[in-house]
Design a protein around this motif. Structure first.
Motif, PDB file in Angstrom:
ATOM      1  N   LEU A  80       0.819  -1.210   0.000  1.00  0.00           N
ATOM      2  CA  LEU A  80       0.000   0.000   0.000  1.00  0.00           C
ATOM      3  C   LEU A  80       0.849   1.256   0.000  1.00  0.00           C
ATOM      4  CD1 LEU A  80      -2.872  -0.850   2.507  1.00  0.00           C
ATOM      5  CD2 LEU A  80      -3.145  -0.273   0.102  1.00  0.00           C
ATOM      6  N   SER A  81       1.932   1.232   0.767  1.00  0.00           N
ATOM      7  CA  SER A  81       2.804   2.400   0.863  1.00  0.00           C
ATOM      8  C   SER A  81       3.455   2.719  -0.472  1.00  0.00           C
ATOM      9  CB  SER A  81       3.889   2.169   1.921  1.00  0.00           C
ATOM     10  OG  SER A  81       3.306   2.008   3.195  1.00  0.00           O
ATOM     11  N   ARG A  82       3.740   1.678  -1.257  1.00  0.00           N
ATOM     12  CA  ARG A  82       4.372   1.900  -2.554  1.00  0.00           C
ATOM     13  C   ARG A  82       3.363   2.276  -3.632  1.00  0.00           C
ATOM     14  NH1 ARG A  82       6.289  -2.463  -4.811  1.00  0.00           N
ATOM     15  NH2 ARG A  82       5.415  -3.950  -3.345  1.00  0.00           N
ATOM     16  N   LYS A  83       2.135   1.774  -3.509  1.00  0.00           N
ATOM     17  CA  LYS A  83       1.147   1.952  -4.571  1.00  0.00           C
ATOM     18  C   LYS A  83       0.270   3.181  -4.391  1.00  0.00           C
ATOM     19  CE  LYS A  83       1.962  -1.728  -7.110  1.00  0.00           C
ATOM     20  NZ  LYS A  83       2.246  -1.652  -8.566  1.00  0.00           N
ATOM     21  N   GLY A  84      -0.089   3.485  -3.153  1.00  0.00           N
ATOM     22  CA  GLY A  84      -1.029   4.570  -2.923  1.00  0.00           C
ATOM     23  C   GLY A  84      -0.416   5.732  -2.173  1.00  0.00           C
ATOM     24  N   SER A  85      -1.139   6.847  -2.152  1.00  0.00           N
ATOM     25  CA  SER A  85      -0.658   8.036  -1.435  1.00  0.00           C
ATOM     26  C   SER A  85      -1.419   8.166  -0.118  1.00  0.00           C
ATOM     27  CB  SER A  85      -0.864   9.291  -2.297  1.00  0.00           C
ATOM     28  OG  SER A  85      -2.221   9.412  -2.676  1.00  0.00           O
ATOM     29  N   PHE A  86      -1.252   7.172   0.748  1.00  0.00           N
ATOM     30  CA  PHE A  86      -1.931   7.153   2.038  1.00  0.00           C
ATOM     31  C   PHE A  86      -1.003   7.670   3.130  1.00  0.00           C
ATOM     32  CE2 PHE A  86      -3.462   3.497  -0.464  1.00  0.00           C
ATOM     33  CZ  PHE A  86      -4.797   3.829  -0.571  1.00  0.00           C
ATOM     34  N   ASP A  87      -1.604   8.302   4.153  1.00  0.00           N
ATOM     35  CA  ASP A  87      -0.779   8.649   5.299  1.00  0.00           C
ATOM     36  C   ASP A  87      -0.546   7.372   6.112  1.00  0.00           C
ATOM     37  OD1 ASP A  87      -2.914   8.216   7.231  1.00  0.00           O
ATOM     38  OD2 ASP A  87      -3.715  10.174   6.680  1.00  0.00           O
ATOM     39  N   HIS A  88       0.334   7.451   7.087  1.00  0.00           N
ATOM     40  CA  HIS A  88       0.755   6.250   7.823  1.00  0.00           C
ATOM     41  C   HIS A  88      -0.411   5.545   8.507  1.00  0.00           C
ATOM     42  CE1 HIS A  88       4.816   7.397   6.970  1.00  0.00           C
ATOM     43  NE2 HIS A  88       4.724   8.508   7.677  1.00  0.00           N
ATOM     44  N   ASP A  89      -1.252   6.310   9.203  1.00  0.00           N
ATOM     45  CA  ASP A  89      -2.364   5.702   9.934  1.00  0.00           C
ATOM     46  C   ASP A  89      -3.364   5.052   8.991  1.00  0.00           C
ATOM     47  OD1 ASP A  89      -1.398   6.265  12.417  1.00  0.00           O
ATOM     48  OD2 ASP A  89      -2.686   7.996  12.790  1.00  0.00           O
ATOM     49  N   SER A  90      -3.677   5.742   7.902  1.00  0.00           N
ATOM     50  CA  SER A  90      -4.647   5.205   6.936  1.00  0.00           C
ATOM     51  C   SER A  90      -4.124   3.917   6.305  1.00  0.00           C
ATOM     52  CB  SER A  90      -4.934   6.231   5.843  1.00  0.00           C
ATOM     53  OG  SER A  90      -5.572   7.368   6.375  1.00  0.00           O
ATOM     54  N   ALA A  91      -2.854   3.927   5.908  1.00  0.00           N
ATOM     55  CA  ALA A  91      -2.273   2.738   5.286  1.00  0.00           C
ATOM     56  C   ALA A  91      -2.300   1.550   6.240  1.00  0.00           C
ATOM     57  CB  ALA A  91      -0.841   3.023   4.836  1.00  0.00           C
ATOM     58  N   TRP A  92      -2.021   1.810   7.505  1.00  0.00           N
ATOM     59  CA  TRP A  92      -2.016   0.711   8.470  1.00  0.00           C
ATOM     60  C   TRP A  92      -3.423   0.183   8.720  1.00  0.00           C
ATOM     61  CZ3 TRP A  92       1.773  -2.266   9.757  1.00  0.00           C
ATOM     62  CH2 TRP A  92       1.633  -3.130  10.842  1.00  0.00           C
ATOM     63  N   SER A  93      -4.407   1.092   8.856  1.00  0.00           N
ATOM     64  CA  SER A  93      -5.799   0.675   9.070  1.00  0.00           C
ATOM     65  C   SER A  93      -6.322  -0.115   7.878  1.00  0.00           C
ATOM     66  CB  SER A  93      -6.691   1.902   9.302  1.00  0.00           C
ATOM     67  OG  SER A  93      -6.324   2.580  10.478  1.00  0.00           O
ATOM     68  N   ILE A  94      -6.000   0.337   6.674  1.00  0.00           N
ATOM     69  CA  ILE A  94      -6.432  -0.365   5.459  1.00  0.00           C
ATOM     70  C   ILE A  94      -5.778  -1.739   5.382  1.00  0.00           C
ATOM     71  CG2 ILE A  94      -6.356  -0.333   2.933  1.00  0.00           C
ATOM     72  CD1 ILE A  94      -6.467   2.763   3.153  1.00  0.00           C
ATOM     73  N   SER A  95      -4.499  -1.813   5.737  1.00  0.00           N
ATOM     74  CA  SER A  95      -3.781  -3.094   5.719  1.00  0.00           C
ATOM     75  C   SER A  95      -4.424  -4.085   6.674  1.00  0.00           C
ATOM     76  CB  SER A  95      -2.313  -2.879   6.103  1.00  0.00           C
ATOM     77  OG  SER A  95      -1.672  -2.001   5.228  1.00  0.00           O
ATOM     78  N   GLU A  96      -4.741  -3.626   7.868  1.00  0.00           N
ATOM     79  CA  GLU A  96      -5.391  -4.502   8.850  1.00  0.00           C
ATOM     80  C   GLU A  96      -6.750  -4.974   8.342  1.00  0.00           C
ATOM     81  OE1 GLU A  96      -3.697  -3.073  13.174  1.00  0.00           O
ATOM     82  OE2 GLU A  96      -5.275  -1.862  12.265  1.00  0.00           O
ATOM     83  N   ALA A  97      -7.502  -4.057   7.710  1.00  0.00           N
ATOM     84  CA  ALA A  97      -8.827  -4.421   7.197  1.00  0.00           C
ATOM     85  C   ALA A  97      -8.717  -5.461   6.086  1.00  0.00           C
ATOM     86  CB  ALA A  97      -9.546  -3.172   6.684  1.00  0.00           C
ATOM     87  N   ILE A  98      -7.763  -5.264   5.173  1.00  0.00           N
ATOM     88  CA  ILE A  98      -7.582  -6.226   4.079  1.00  0.00           C
ATOM     89  C   ILE A  98      -7.221  -7.600   4.633  1.00  0.00           C
ATOM     90  CG2 ILE A  98      -6.075  -6.859   2.142  1.00  0.00           C
ATOM     91  CD1 ILE A  98      -5.905  -3.891   1.445  1.00  0.00           C
ATOM     92  N   LEU A  99      -6.291  -7.630   5.563  1.00  0.00           N
ATOM     93  CA  LEU A  99      -5.845  -8.915   6.102  1.00  0.00           C
ATOM     94  C   LEU A  99      -6.958  -9.599   6.894  1.00  0.00           C
ATOM     95  CD1 LEU A  99      -3.319 -10.707   6.213  1.00  0.00           C
ATOM     96  CD2 LEU A  99      -2.827  -9.697   8.433  1.00  0.00           C
ATOM     97  N   GLU A 100      -7.631  -8.842   7.759  1.00  0.00           N
ATOM     98  CA  GLU A 100      -8.679  -9.422   8.598  1.00  0.00           C
ATOM     99  C   GLU A 100      -9.843  -9.944   7.758  1.00  0.00           C
ATOM    100  OE1 GLU A 100     -11.896  -7.955  11.998  1.00  0.00           O
ATOM    101  OE2 GLU A 100     -10.152  -6.716  11.550  1.00  0.00           O
TER     102      GLU A 100
END
Length: 218
Positions: free
Chosen positions: A61-81
């Motif tokens: 996500l960090s390489r592909k999108g322009s997300f801030d740190h918190d958003s990228a982490w929340s999205i990552s957790e949501a995708i994985l869960e």
């Protein structure tokens, strides 16, 4: 002379080992953010508790999108869960996101599909209860990346159960399940271009992750 050759061989072996370590470090830095938690305060300590899978998704996500740190982490957790809950590969979900929105959470299609996974509001409204989206507030909720992802993964999972085939499920995700069923009943041609594109990107993502792991283990 044999002694000198043996010494030279040992030197080459040491240099080769050092090169392997250097390459592994390079791939790790290339595929992971420089500072995963940057200025995110309390989230900084999560790097020690997070499993490798979440960090892997965060790196993509960090390489592909322009997300801030918190958003990228929340999205990552949501995708994985949600991927784990629905028995889908999280890298497949990333491939769907790339094809659908190119990691732009505010993307809106000509047909009104919204967000990272490009879900139409009417489809989302029908899925919200079944997907346990407690804070659903109409189409604007699709602009929330976490809600969008939860609905998108749930939808793809339902389509996979219905059509019993991932390629057909992806086609239904793009074309619509009713339209796909009609084509199948009429024995008409099925457009698999979308599914092939997603699965091709999925393979690329899997290869990138595999190369990183091999480099780290060398």
């Amino acid at each position: 002379m044999p002694g000198k050759i043996s010494k030279f061989a040992r030197t080459l072996k040491i240099l080769a080992h050092g090169l392997s370590i250097a390459l592994a470090s390079f791939f790790l830095l290339a595929l992971a953010p420089t500072d995963p938690f940057g200025e995110a305060g309390g989230r900084r300590d999560q790097i020690h508790e997070a499993d490798a899978a979440t960090i892997k998704i965060y790196s993509f996500l960090s390489r592909k999108g322009s997300f801030d740190h918190d958003s990228a982490w929340s999205i990552s957790e949501a995708i994985l869960e949600e991927s784990k809950k629905q028995s889908l590969d999280p890298l497949l979900i990333l491939a769907v996101i790339e094809v659908e929105s190119r990691f732009r959470p505010t993307a809106v299609s000509a047909r009104g599909a919204r967000g990272l996974m490009q879900i139409r509001p009417d489809v989302a409204a029908a899925l919200a209860d079944a997907a346990d989206i407690e804070n659903w507030a109409g189409k604007n909720s699709l602009d929330d990346p976490v809600i969008n992802i939860r609905l998108g993964i749930f939808y793809l999972s339902q389509l996979k159960q219905s059509f019993k085939d991932l390629k057909l499920a992806l086609t239904a995700y793009n074309l619509g399940p009713t339209a796909l069923k009609s084509r199948m009943e009429e024995q008409g041609p099925i457009p698999f271009d979308y599914a092939r594109k997603v699965l091709s990107i999925h393979r690329i993502y899997k290869n990138q992750h595999s190369q990183m792991q091999k480099s780290m283990q060398a």
